[in-house]
Design a protein around this motif. Structure first.
Motif, PDB file in Angstrom:
ATOM      1  N   THR A 192       1.236  -0.866  -0.135  1.00 22.64           N
ATOM      2  CA  THR A 192       0.434   0.233  -0.111  1.00 22.64           C
ATOM      3  C   THR A 192       1.015   1.087   0.025  1.00 22.64           C
ATOM      4  N   ILE A 217      -6.868   9.247  -4.092  1.00 24.08           N
ATOM      5  CA  ILE A 217      -7.517   7.709  -3.485  1.00 24.08           C
ATOM      6  C   ILE A 217      -8.665   8.190  -2.593  1.00 24.08           C
ATOM      7  N   GLU A 235     -12.375   7.359  -4.152  1.00 17.81           N
ATOM      8  CA  GLU A 235     -12.383   6.170  -5.329  1.00 17.81           C
ATOM      9  C   GLU A 235     -12.151   4.712  -4.590  1.00 17.81           C
ATOM     10  N   LYS A 236     -11.147   4.492  -3.660  1.00 17.47           N
ATOM     11  CA  LYS A 236     -11.053   4.256  -2.752  1.00 17.47           C
ATOM     12  C   LYS A 236     -10.676   4.172  -1.583  1.00 17.47           C
ATOM     13  N   GLU A 282     -11.413   2.767   1.776  1.00 21.52           N
ATOM     14  CA  GLU A 282     -10.788   1.650   2.330  1.00 21.52           C
ATOM     15  C   GLU A 282      -9.380   1.852   2.370  1.00 21.52           C
ATOM     16  N   THR A 283      -8.822   1.573   0.970  1.00 27.19           N
ATOM     17  CA  THR A 283      -7.185   2.022   1.079  1.00 27.19           C
ATOM     18  C   THR A 283      -7.084   2.901   1.396  1.00 27.19           C
TER      19      THR A 283
END
Length: 391
Positions: free
Chosen positions: A119, A148, A151-152, A154-155
């Motif tokens: 990550t 992000i 868009e992402k 949780e990441t």
């Protein structure tokens, strides 16, 4: 020719900033402290870079240092990072790899350990990996997360936590004075609309029929899935179960702390149906492993996909982990067992106050009654859908 002189530098006392030209300033604080900075404007961004105390750095040397900084900036070199590097302070990417190496042994599985560094390599290193860990600021972290954040989500949240772990490590090592201003970063990011993610679960009303269908064929995946259902344990706890953990005469299974999500030893009282299942598993014992549910590869456990495949072969799209929700829904809607007993059966963390309300030995016996009632319901036993429980 500069505007300041050595004499004026010594003589001036009034707090403020005094320009010498070419971006060099003498700063005087409210308490009379004097220091040098050089102000740089590059690509629309202004930076003030300290050059030292005026008590230790005379005007001539301050001008030389300012000129050197300007040359470095023009050459694309970060003078602050270079100075810190010379002092032995690692860049962020190096610091992250050191943190990863130190913590790797404490993580429960290799997949998580690899994801942790991946990550950072994917999202943080390109943004500020070459910057000194001492100079990574809230602005740099916010910008990396913002890319992000929606868009992402949780990441992005995991990235935020992992970056902060590296920065906290740097503070503990003495490479920087302060951690990240996380509240400031959070307020500067847009609000995420996070939808709760639930594992698909077989409705408890369908479970007795599901169990009958499950037992129509026998495979290692189906046997392990049956153990997941009867014990209400996590699939990983079942897949890694060892014979040394089982006391079939005492009808209990002790899962060691290192395999539990909460990091605490967990004792699972086994119903008669669960004991019978483990007795059947003795026929599958292998000499090369102590695993109760060995995989096809020598000495390796079953993969989680093996349990999922068993469900897909039965035409189901739910997940093995969902049976914990099936169990919890059944307890809540069809029994009078206290919530604390159900939560402890699932090895969920409960408050110390709740624990104090029950004696440990009584809780084990209450859970034994609960698991016996659950097994009876799974078998389709008459009257096992409603359990009367004395308070």
């Amino acid at each position: 020719m500069g505007k300041l002189t050595a004499t004026s530098v010594k003589a001036v006392k009034e707090p403020g900033s005094y320009s010498d030209g070419d971006g060099l300033f003498l700063l005087i604080g409210k308490r009379g402290g004097k220091s040098w900075i050089v102000r740089i404007q590059k690509d629309g961004r202004r930076r003030d870079i300290g050059l030292g105390s005026a008590k230790k750095v005379p005007l001539k040397l301050a001008r030389e240092r300012a000129a050197e900084v300007r040359c470095q900036i023009e050459a694309g070199i970060d003078p602050v990072a270079e100075r810190q590097k010379a002092a032995g302070i690692p860049v962020f990417s190096e610091a992250a790899k050191l943190v990863h190496a130190e913590h790797k042994a404490s993580w429960k599985n290799a997949k998580h350990a690899q994801q942790w560094i991946n990550t950072l390599e994917t999202y943080a290193f390109p943004a500020f990996g070459n910057r000194s860990v001492a100079s990574v600021d809230a602005a740099a972290v916010r910008d990396a997360l913002a890319a992000i954040w929606l868009e992402k989500p949780e990441t992005a949240r995991r990235l935020r936590q992992r970056i902060n772990s590296v920065i906290d490590w740097a503070v503990a090592k003495g490479y920087r004075e302060n951690g990240l201003a996380l509240p400031v970063i959070d307020k500067a990011l847009p609000k995420q609309r996070v939808q709760p993610k639930h594992h698909k679960a077989v409705p408890y009303t369908e479970l007795p029929l599901f169990m009958r269908n499950l037992r129509e064929n026998e495979s290692m995946g189906r046997l392990a899935l049956e153990a997941v259902i009867l014990t209400a344990a996590r699939s990983g706890e079942v897949r890694l179960a060892e014979w040394s953990e089982l006391d079939l005469e005492g009808a209990q299974w002790t899962i060691p702390a290192e395999r539990m999500k909460a990091g605490r030893e967990h004792v699972v009282p086994l119903s008669q149906e669960a004991v019978s299942l483990f007795e059947r598993m003795k026929a599958h014992k292998r000499g090369d492993t102590d695993l109760v549910f060995p995989g096809q590869r020598r000495g390796k456990p079953l993969s989680d996909m093996t349990l999922t495949k068993a469900m897909r072969d039965m035409g189901r799209n739910e997940t093995p982990h969902g049976f914990r929700s099936t169990f919890r829904d059944w307890v809540a809607e069809q029994t009078n067992f206290p919530d604390a007993v159900a939560e402890m059966a699932l090895a969920h963390t409960v408050s110390e106050k709740t624990v104090a309300a029950y004696k440990r030995t009584t809780l084990l016996e209450k859970r034994r009654e609960l698991m016996a009632a659950w097994a009876g319901y799974c078998e389709g036993a008459s009257g096992s859908n409603v359990v009367s429980f004395g308070q």
